[in-house]
Design an enzyme around this catalytic site. Structure first.
Site, short mmCIF file in Angstrom:
data_model
loop_
_atom_site.label_atom_id
_atom_site.label_comp_id
_atom_site.label_asym_id
_atom_site.label_seq_id
_atom_site.Cartn_x
_atom_site.Cartn_y
_atom_site.Cartn_z
N ALA A 1 6.91 0.71 1.58
CA ALA A 1 6.35 1.35 1.02
C ALA A 1 5.08 2.21 2.46
O ALA A 1 4.98 3.32 1.94
CB ALA A 1 4.88 0.56 0.91
N ASP B 1 12.61 6.09 0.43
CA ASP B 1 14.01 3.99 -0.36
C ASP B 1 15.56 5.65 0.22
O ASP B 1 16.81 5.31 -0.22
CB ASP B 1 14.06 4.12 -1.24
CG ASP B 1 13.71 2.40 -0.49
OD1 ASP B 1 13.15 2.41 -0.12
OD2 ASP B 1 12.81 2.20 -2.01
N ARG C 1 11.38 -12.10 -9.08
CA ARG C 1 9.71 -11.57 -9.03
C ARG C 1 8.68 -11.44 -10.24
O ARG C 1 10.03 -11.14 -11.56
CB ARG C 1 9.55 -9.75 -8.38
CG ARG C 1 10.94 -9.41 -6.90
CD ARG C 1 11.08 -8.49 -6.75
NE ARG C 1 9.61 -8.02 -5.61
CZ ARG C 1 8.95 -7.89 -5.06
NH1 ARG C 1 9.87 -8.06 -3.61
NH2 ARG C 1 8.35 -8.01 -4.20
N ARG D 1 0.74 -3.81 -6.50
CA ARG D 1 2.00 -2.70 -6.94
C ARG D 1 1.15 -1.26 -8.10
O ARG D 1 1.35 -0.16 -8.23
CB ARG D 1 3.45 -2.72 -6.74
CG ARG D 1 4.12 -1.67 -6.79
CD ARG D 1 4.50 -0.91 -7.78
NE ARG D 1 5.78 0.03 -7.79
CZ ARG D 1 5.43 1.03 -9.19
NH1 ARG D 1 5.55 0.45 -10.47
NH2 ARG D 1 6.48 2.19 -9.03
#
Length: 496
Positions: free
Chosen positions: A354, A341, A211, A131
């Site tokens: 994505a 989103d 994460r 990302r």
């Protein structure tokens, strides 16, 4: 990660492929959807401004999946194409383990694993990407294009006027911006919800994601961890590898690159989770909760040692909230529209967030270019027609993926390794949102005027599962199916 400032973005030459259209576009938000739609609208001759609530752009994060349908736009942006080819995980391996550490599917090249699924190894449906690297790539292209970005503009309200045929926003400081079209790309909780009438209630899933992404040198603290989570030997040297660890009721993924180590884990809520990428916790909290369920076998000790190698203030505890598909993405006069989103949130297990955000951006810019300045409302409606059922189906796939990852039947996996692999449907990855909008825009407009439902429109091939007829669905239905031990009911049609 370094943060990009206003000065970094608002310099550079402008470049367009289309003649000026006279369409003024205001984009709210600088996620992937916002940056992509800014670039594509700019390329197609529109005047674009971007508003960002924060003072800088945050390039932090770990990994996500980018489907083939989201990468076709790079052919229009040579600099991005070159960089994407350089940073992408095009030579990665995949491995599947039980959460106890036992290897169930040995490391295989992505191409070989695709072949076992009956897919074309030369045309993979997508790949995991970093990302931060992908996001910086988009940011640099916005800079090169000279698209103005105004930072520190916290949008608190959206409005439109059918008389002036304009949409607009108001910031927290009381500043007003107007444009022919306002594109709400400001994510979950967008203030555009009130105008579009698409507000949906967030439902606690009871799950969250830890994460973490950090420099690979941190593995030097533990030689056994460094060896276990090393890259793999291939025909061309060392290759990055994605390892999936599947547990009853949860799962983890790791990605090992030459420069970075990433791990993510789906887990039961602990009380400290938030729906925010800035919500960091310490290593000890993970260790204290990793084996908190006495009814489940413990995680492999080596995974716990990997967690211990994570630097302080690196682990994000992200709350996973479920949301129904929003009933509407556009304002009454269609001078404001949601994408990404803001329009449709995805579970991480879907591997589609994505991809669909970028598809949205490409589709919307194409429809606006096809319709021109005098037909903005018509163009926005055509775009939503192309996108609504497709994204609702992709959202549903996410629940099916979550079931597979959290409730793997290992007896079936031993007989058929494909049983541990999420679906990669052709109707998702083979789609080209730009070509589709260009070819079927006029037919979509005609069908809208005739009142023909999109899933009953025989003049346009479906970009969703062939044979599927849209039916509204809710999170409550999904939860009830799960409680009753039923698999996710995807509905009619070919979902493969």
């Amino acid at each position: 990660m370094a943060q990009i400032t206003k000065a970094d973005l608002n310099n550079g030459p402008t470049s367009r492929e289309y003649p000026p259209s006279g369409i003024d576009v205001l984009v709210v938000g600088t996620g992937l959807a916002g940056l992509t739609v800014a670039l594509e609208c700019h390329r197609k001759g529109m005047n674009v401004r971007v508003l960002e609530r924060n003072a800088t752009l945050n390039t932090a994060g770990d990994m996500f999946f980018m489907g083939l349908s989201s990468t076709g736009l790079f052919k229009h942006w040579p600099e991005m194409k070159k960089e994407f080819d350089a940073i992408g995980l095009h030579d990665a391996y995949l491995e599947t383990r039980k959460h106890s550490g036992e290897v169930m599917v040995k490391p295989m090249r992505v191409a070989d694993r695709l072949y076992t699924q009956g897919l074309d190894p030369s045309r993979p449906p997508g790949a995991f990407q970093m990302r931060p690297l992908i996001y910086k790539m988009f940011v640099k292209q916005v800079e090169r294009a000279g698209i103005p970005v105004e930072f520190g503009q916290n949008v608190v309200d959206y409005f439109e006027s059918a008389e002036t045929r304009k949409g607009g926003v108001v910031t927290k400081e009381g500043k007003t911006y107007e444009a022919d079209l306002v594109i709400a790309a400001d994510g979950v909780g967008s203030k555009s919800q009130k105008l579009v009438g698409g507000q949906v209630r967030a439902v606690q899933s009871g799950r969250a994601m830890w994460r973490a992404a950090f420099p690979i040198e941190n593995l030097d603290k533990n030689p056994e961890v460094k060896e276990t989570f090393s890259m793999v030997d291939g025909v061309n040297g060392k290759h990055p590898i994605v390892r999936t660890l599947l547990a009853p009721g949860g799962y983890a993924l790791t990605l090992t690159r030459p420069d970075l180590m990433i791990w993510v884990m789906n887990h039961a809520v602990t009380g400290s989770e938030e729906e925010s990428w800035n919500n960091t916790i310490e290593v000890q909290e993970v260790l204290d909760n990793l084996d908190s369920d006495p009814n489940l076998p413990p995680w492999a000790p080596i995974f716990k040692e990997l967690v211990k190698c994570t630097p302080p203030k690196t682990i994000v505890n992200f709350n996973l909230l479920w949301r129904d598909p929003q009933p509407s993405w556009l304002s009454p006069a269609a001078h404001a529209v949601q994408i990404g989103d803001a329009a449709h949130s995805f579970l991480p297990a879907s591997g589609n967030g994505a991809t669909q955000a970028i598809e949205d951006a490409v589709s919307l810019a194409t429809c606006l270019a096809k319709g021109g300045k005098e037909n903005i409302s018509q163009s926005v409606k055509a775009h939503v027609r192309f996108r609504f059922i497709r994204t609702a189906c992709a959202q549903k796939i996410g629940f099916s993926h979550a079931e597979l990852l959290q409730e793997t039947d290992w007896d079936k996996v031993k007989l058929d390794p494909k049983k541990s692999i999420p679906k990669m449907p052709k109707w998702i990855w083979s789609h080209d949102p730009e070509t589709y909008a260009e070819e079927y825009y006029d037919k979509a407009v005609e069908s809208i005027k005739k009142g023909i439902r999109f899933d009953e429109d025989e003049s346009i091939p479906p970009n969703f599962p062939p044979g599927y007829k849209y039916e509204p669905w809710t999170i409550e239905q999904m939860i009830e199916d799960k409680k009753a031990g039923r698999e996710t009911n995807l509905g009619a049609g070919n979902w493969d």
